[in-house]
Design a protein around this motif. Sequence first.
Motif, PDB file in Angstrom:
ATOM      1  N   LYS A 286      49.797 -21.649 -22.400  1.00  0.00           N
ATOM      2  CA  LYS A 286      50.776 -22.488 -21.699  1.00  0.00           C
ATOM      3  C   LYS A 286      50.097 -23.679 -21.024  1.00  0.00           C
ATOM      4  CE  LYS A 286      51.981 -19.048 -19.039  1.00  0.00           C
ATOM      5  NZ  LYS A 286      51.063 -18.006 -19.485  1.00  0.00           N
ATOM      6  N   SER A 287      49.091 -23.395 -20.226  1.00  0.00           N
ATOM      7  CA  SER A 287      48.416 -24.485 -19.508  1.00  0.00           C
ATOM      8  C   SER A 287      47.771 -25.451 -20.484  1.00  0.00           C
ATOM      9  CB  SER A 287      47.333 -23.932 -18.581  1.00  0.00           C
ATOM     10  OG  SER A 287      47.907 -23.103 -17.613  1.00  0.00           O
ATOM     11  N   THR A 288      47.160 -24.921 -21.516  1.00  0.00           N
ATOM     12  CA  THR A 288      46.500 -25.796 -22.484  1.00  0.00           C
ATOM     13  C   THR A 288      47.517 -26.725 -23.137  1.00  0.00           C
ATOM     14  OG1 THR A 288      44.904 -24.036 -22.853  1.00  0.00           O
ATOM     15  CG2 THR A 288      44.934 -25.816 -24.446  1.00  0.00           C
TER      16      THR A 288
ATOM     17  N   LEU B 180      55.206 -28.862 -14.633  1.00  0.00           N
ATOM     18  CA  LEU B 180      54.725 -28.003 -13.550  1.00  0.00           C
ATOM     19  C   LEU B 180      54.139 -26.725 -14.129  1.00  0.00           C
ATOM     20  CD1 LEU B 180      58.122 -28.701 -12.358  1.00  0.00           C
ATOM     21  CD2 LEU B 180      56.478 -28.930 -10.537  1.00  0.00           C
ATOM     22  N   ASP B 181      52.901 -26.463 -13.751  1.00  0.00           N
ATOM     23  CA  ASP B 181      52.227 -25.272 -14.265  1.00  0.00           C
ATOM     24  C   ASP B 181      52.262 -24.185 -13.191  1.00  0.00           C
ATOM     25  OD1 ASP B 181      50.823 -23.573 -15.856  1.00  0.00           O
ATOM     26  OD2 ASP B 181      49.111 -24.905 -16.166  1.00  0.00           O
ATOM     27  N   GLU B 182      53.119 -23.221 -13.396  1.00  0.00           N
ATOM     28  CA  GLU B 182      53.329 -22.135 -12.442  1.00  0.00           C
ATOM     29  C   GLU B 182      53.540 -22.638 -11.014  1.00  0.00           C
ATOM     30  OE1 GLU B 182      50.770 -18.791 -12.753  1.00  0.00           O
ATOM     31  OE2 GLU B 182      50.529 -19.069 -14.901  1.00  0.00           O
ATOM     32  N   PRO B 183      54.561 -23.465 -10.832  1.00  0.00           N
ATOM     33  CA  PRO B 183      54.752 -24.047  -9.496  1.00  0.00           C
ATOM     34  C   PRO B 183      55.039 -23.004  -8.427  1.00  0.00           C
ATOM     35  CG  PRO B 183      56.680 -24.442 -10.874  1.00  0.00           C
ATOM     36  CD  PRO B 183      55.617 -23.890 -11.771  1.00  0.00           C
TER      37      PRO B 183
ATOM     38  N   GLY C  31      49.453 -29.024 -11.347  1.00  0.00           N
ATOM     39  CA  GLY C  31      48.580 -28.163 -12.130  1.00  0.00           C
ATOM     40  C   GLY C  31      48.582 -26.734 -11.617  1.00  0.00           C
ATOM     41  N   GLN C  32      47.936 -25.882 -12.387  1.00  0.00           N
ATOM     42  CA  GLN C  32      47.867 -24.481 -11.976  1.00  0.00           C
ATOM     43  C   GLN C  32      46.900 -24.308 -10.801  1.00  0.00           C
ATOM     44  OE1 GLN C  32      47.152 -21.857 -15.279  1.00  0.00           O
ATOM     45  NE2 GLN C  32      47.557 -20.029 -14.085  1.00  0.00           N
ATOM     46  N   LYS C  33      45.857 -25.144 -10.775  1.00  0.00           N
ATOM     47  CA  LYS C  33      44.926 -25.089  -9.648  1.00  0.00           C
ATOM     48  C   LYS C  33      45.447 -25.974  -8.510  1.00  0.00           C
ATOM     49  CE  LYS C  33      40.871 -25.653 -12.138  1.00  0.00           C
ATOM     50  NZ  LYS C  33      39.417 -25.840 -12.128  1.00  0.00           N
TER      51      LYS C  33
HETATM   52 MG    MG Z   1      47.963 -21.261 -17.171  1.00  0.00          MG
END
Ligand code: MG
Lengths: 264, 350
Positions: free
Chosen positions: B49-51, B165-168, B89-91
Amino acid sequence: MINTTISPTTRISRPSGVLVDIWCVFLRELRPMLRDPFQLLTSLVQPLIFMAIFGPLLAGVTGESLGETYQWFVPGVLVMSTLFSTTMTGSNLLYEIIMGSHERMMVAPVSRAALLLGRTLKEMVPLLSQAIVLCSIAAAFGFRPHLPGLLTGFAILSVLGMGLGALSYALGIASRHQDWLFWAVQQTLIFPLTLLSGLLLPLEGGPRWIETVSQANPLTYVVDALRELVNGSFGADTLQGAVAAVVVLALGLVVGIRAMRRSV
Amino acid sequence: MANPVISAQGLRKVFRSSRGKEVVAVDELTMEVEEGTLTAFLGPNGAGKSTSLRMLITLMPPTAGKAQVCGHSITDNPGLVRSSIGYVGQKNGVSPYQRVRDELHSQGLLYGLGREESRRRTDELTDALQLGEIAHRKAETLSGGQKRRVDIALGLMPRPKLLLLDEPSTGLDPQSRANLWEHILTMRNRYGTSLLLTTHYLDEADQFAERVMVVDRGRVIADDTASQLKDTFAGDRISLTVTNEMADKTSATMRRAAAVSGSTEPEPRRTELASGCTRLSVAVNHGEYLLARMIHDLHAEEVNVIAANIDQPTLDHVFLNLTGRSLREESHLSLNTTPAAEPASEGISR
Ligand SMILES: [Mg+2]
Ligand SMILES: Nc1ncnc2c1ncn2[C@@H]1O[C@H](COP(=O)(O)OP(=O)(O)OP(=O)(O)O)[C@@H](O)[C@H]1O
């Protein structure tokens, strides 16, 4: 209570000009320092210790007054504190890469070059404020720099500091997959650079190889330039020092911008 | 699709480890996202997903394939792509060294908002995500959820055409999640902001996304609306409790009704309960209608139904049916704890 005002003017962002970008990045980098100026004081401790200990020791050896000694020694301390503080700056970027905030900056519509140039430009601020404080304290003990000379010296020092800062950022980026690398390289390099430049001790009369190595060290030329400048002359040393600083800056920017483009 | 904000063809990303081993993080991702819609990427850890997101936002070039984001090619025009999107981002997006308010304001300036507008937007988001109390604190002193709220505010700062949004919502408390969604939905409704997000909270995807893409091992294995996915890959389950004597009659009626609804396994499962009752449960389609019908029929047959229950499927069931694995095992993050998620709805006797 949930509040969802969203202001009406929808402004689709556009790629802003590089100068504006650089300015924005510069201000962002500067803010933590302005919020907490005392952190600048801590970086003064080390150079002050050098001035307090080496100054009288050297004066004792040479038989000169402390003021005369400082005429020779303070330029060395200025270059040294520039070297120490600017080469550490890449660790902040490294931390931001690891934590994730750098990724956000990389997604913003800002040129990669501006991300590096803005940060690099910021290096001037702590460097110059430190230099001013150090010179003022030294002045209380007899240091009498030639003022236009000193200001020119500050300019050369800024150029050098920005170059070293850019290189440090490049090192920070290069270490993003193994963070120990940053400190290993930084620590390994700064001591030989310091000792083999005649910052703290005169190198004349030392072994031949030391002299040869020091001739390849840009810091040698910058410190010689500063020594000439604080005594009020603008000669060959000044020119060589300025050239050395510009070379470091040019190298730093080329390497730094390339690294920034690949910093994800 | 008239005006897709994202259109990707055969995106692929292969990572090479230092020992030369290849990891296919994303494989043949082809998708179109319609303007003004909310699409959710769903999948276990490491699914890609993130990639996928990171390729679309030009952070990393794809190994193969191409994509247009807001009409610009991600490989040829990354600068234009970046100026049309917002990203969380996720981070953590907030720098540990910065104060919250400063960072928001800088973000506005970086996205080309004027000073005034950047301040105004900072105030709005400070309100919306309740950052007032922490606005003057350095980010390194914040709690995880507080930092996450700042990250989201940073992503919303530019008010972009497309927001990724990555895992907001990971790490947010329920109140903050509600605020986040309120703000996101307002942005979409008022400004037509298109959204692509990843989440492990199945209930969010279920409730808010027009479209759910289930990703597993780098591939999209299902792509539809949440309700369509649930209809296709998991049915409702009706359970009725009757006295033991009535169980056979009830079972026959339930089987008939389930078969009419098109159920693929119309045979009811039986569980004897301690109290002299039997619980029968059967998989059906359109459970809410069928339940009324069954009770009506049973009433006509003079069967007294003691208790009735419909378990509606969740996206977790969908995932389970698609892959034979539970999304839940891979992530304990889901807050979706409706009883339906537990297969153990088989009675009180246990
Ligand atoms: Mg991810
Ligand atoms: N920079 C990288 N280098 C090598 N492999 C990577 C890199 N980034 C991701 N991967 C690998 O690619 C695969 C997909 O990772 P990705 O981060 O896209 O997963 P994800 O779906 O976002 O998972 P999560 O739910 O845990 O966030 C994983 O196997 C991961 O290990």
